[in-house]
Design an enzyme around this catalytic site. Structure first.
Site, short mmCIF file in Angstrom:
data_model
loop_
_atom_site.label_atom_id
_atom_site.label_comp_id
_atom_site.label_asym_id
_atom_site.label_seq_id
_atom_site.Cartn_x
_atom_site.Cartn_y
_atom_site.Cartn_z
N GLU A 202 1.29 -0.70 -0.15
CA GLU A 202 0.16 0.08 -0.14
C GLU A 202 1.05 1.33 -0.04
O GLU A 202 2.00 1.24 0.58
CB GLU A 202 -0.71 0.01 1.60
CG GLU A 202 -2.12 -1.15 1.53
CD GLU A 202 -2.73 -0.70 2.56
OE1 GLU A 202 -4.29 -1.58 2.29
OE2 GLU A 202 -2.23 -0.65 3.60
N CYS B 24 3.52 8.23 0.77
CA CYS B 24 4.07 7.68 2.11
C CYS B 24 4.15 6.28 1.12
O CYS B 24 3.42 5.52 1.10
CB CYS B 24 2.70 8.23 3.22
SG CYS B 24 3.39 6.62 4.29
N CYS C 119 5.34 -6.02 7.44
CA CYS C 119 6.65 -5.78 8.45
C CYS C 119 7.35 -7.06 9.53
O CYS C 119 6.35 -7.57 10.40
CB CYS C 119 6.73 -4.92 9.20
SG CYS C 119 8.24 -4.03 10.15
N CYS D 92 5.47 -4.47 15.77
CA CYS D 92 5.56 -3.67 16.99
C CYS D 92 3.85 -3.22 17.47
O CYS D 92 2.88 -3.80 16.16
CB CYS D 92 5.95 -2.05 16.86
SG CYS D 92 7.46 -1.87 15.92
N CYS E 260 0.82 -2.09 15.76
CA CYS E 260 1.23 -1.13 14.14
C CYS E 260 0.41 -2.47 12.97
O CYS E 260 0.32 -3.91 13.98
CB CYS E 260 2.25 -1.70 13.45
SG CYS E 260 2.43 -1.09 12.24
N CYS F 73 -1.20 6.72 9.66
CA CYS F 73 0.27 5.73 10.38
C CYS F 73 -0.35 4.32 10.96
O CYS F 73 -1.13 4.42 11.76
CB CYS F 73 1.24 7.04 10.82
SG CYS F 73 1.24 7.81 10.71
#
Ligand code: SAH
Ligand code: SF4
Length: 355
Positions: free
Chosen positions: A89, A102, A109, A113, A116, A333
């Protein structure tokens, strides 16, 4: 014609590496990065035989499908299906007279975290330099812009850029290249969870890009609760690397801090953060938590965010609060999780996009 995945990605090449002789290379670079051509057949000042030869060997697009999801606030989330069927994305943000994208550097990932949504997906794979660049080119095309009209790039989408440094550096070099996107290095920001080796390597490369460090806690104990990589890399070690980056590049470093209720939002932590940043030309970006389904943490209420910011300002730390954008389509974010927002608002792409 060969299937596109059997062709070589032309976006992997620096302008001087492009196929063809001298000025032909400059012409191709101009078509790709100034005019935003999405097909070799558009490159009308090249001889037809050359256009055909290029199309037999090279591909220009890295995606088999592009979907766009406009948010009410003007940002647009893009969902890209890569040639191997995996997805990633990016977000277009046309605010304050500044066109920003962005971009993602990975599918998913590996850092995990807790706050996230991308981390919760786990690791898919690294993106290639061509796949990173094509996010920008495709967004520009879809927005009816020349790629060079996009003047800001933040590597803050899916993935940890310093764990895919080779491909990220390649993509950034093409972004900065005068004959490619000609971006100013001050307008390219790389955001990292804090991988010291990667920060030193980036300093060595001397590209002059901005560094944003996702700190999220001024003490190791708190940081380890929310960021698994913090077990490997203590804050002191990361800060040493950041100080080195700052000394070498003279760029002000941004510290990102997502406020999580009862975890990292105590005022003593604001004071400890101020102490940690002493002597460094730093800027703190407070990010109110963007919720996502299944998140094991909650955000600090607005009053707490303001109080944390006030405490930092009182202690002389330049601080801003990044109120979210694109929340309604999951483009804020940490919300990037390959979910198709509901209701589905698919924008038809102009002819040729996403080929
Ligand atoms: N992997 C890199 C870049 C991508 S994340 C990094 O971690 O820096 C981009 C930023 O969004 C980081 O600062 C990250 O900590 C923050 N973020 C992640 N999830 C979030 C959420 N749910 N709400 C607010 N910010 C979040
Ligand atoms: Fe990865 Fe960054 Fe999300 Fe952590 S915050 S899981 S490093 S994308």
């Amino acid at each position: 014609m060969a299937a596109s995945h059997a062709l070589k990605p032309i976006l992997e090449l620096l302008p001087e590496e492009l196929p063809g002789e001298g000025y032909r290379r400059a012409q191709i670079a101009h078509w790709l990065y100034a005019k935003g051509a999405r097909d070799f057949s558009e490159m009308t000042d090249l001889p037809k035989a050359l256009r055909e030869a290029l199309a037999r060997e090279w591909r220009l697009s890295e995606f088999s499908l592009v979907q766009a999801f406009p948010s009410q606030d003007g940002s647009v989330k893009y969902l890209f299906t890569l040639l191997d069927g995996k997805k990633t994305e990016a977000v277009y943000m046309p605010y304050e007279n500044r066109k920003t994208v962005c971009l993602s550097t990975m599918v998913g990932c590996p850092a995990g975290c807790t706050f996230c949504a991308t981390g919760a997906l786990g690791f898919g794979r690294n993106l290639t330099a061509a796949e990173i660049l094509d996010q920008l080119l495709t967004i520009a095309y879809h927005q009816g812009l020349s790629p060079r009209e996009i003047r800001n790039v933040v590597l803050m989408g899916m993935g940890e850029p310093l764990l895919n440094l080779r491909n990220v550096l390649k993509a950034v070099r093409i972004m900065l290249h005068k004959k490619a996107l000609a971006l100013s290095p001050r307008r390219v920001t790389l955001s990292t969870v804090g991988i010291p080796k990667g920060i030193y390597r980036l300093a060595e490369e001397d590209l002059g890009v901005r560094l944003a460090l996702s700190l999220h806690a001024p003490d190791d104990e708190t940081r380890r609760k929310i960021i698994p990589t913090a077990h490997r890399y203590p804050i002191a070690e990361i800060m040493e690397a950041v100080r080195h980056y700052h000394a070498k590049t003279k760029r002000r470093v941004t510290f990102e801090y997502t406020l999580l209720k009862g975890v990292n939002d105590h005022l003593w932590q604001a004071r400890l953060l101020a102490k940690l940043l002493k002597g460094l030309s730093a800027h703190v970006n407070l990010i109110p938590f963007n919720p996502w389904e299944g998140a094991p943490v909650a955000g600090t209420p607005k009053a707490g965010v303001l109080a944390f910011a006030e405490e930092l300002k009182r202690l002389g730390v330049p601080t801003s609060i990044r109120w979210s954008r694109g929340q309604d389509v999951g483009a804020a974010c940490g919300q990037l999780a390959l979910k198709v927002p509901r209701p589905l608002t698919l924008t038809p792409l102009p002819e040729g996009a996403g080929r």
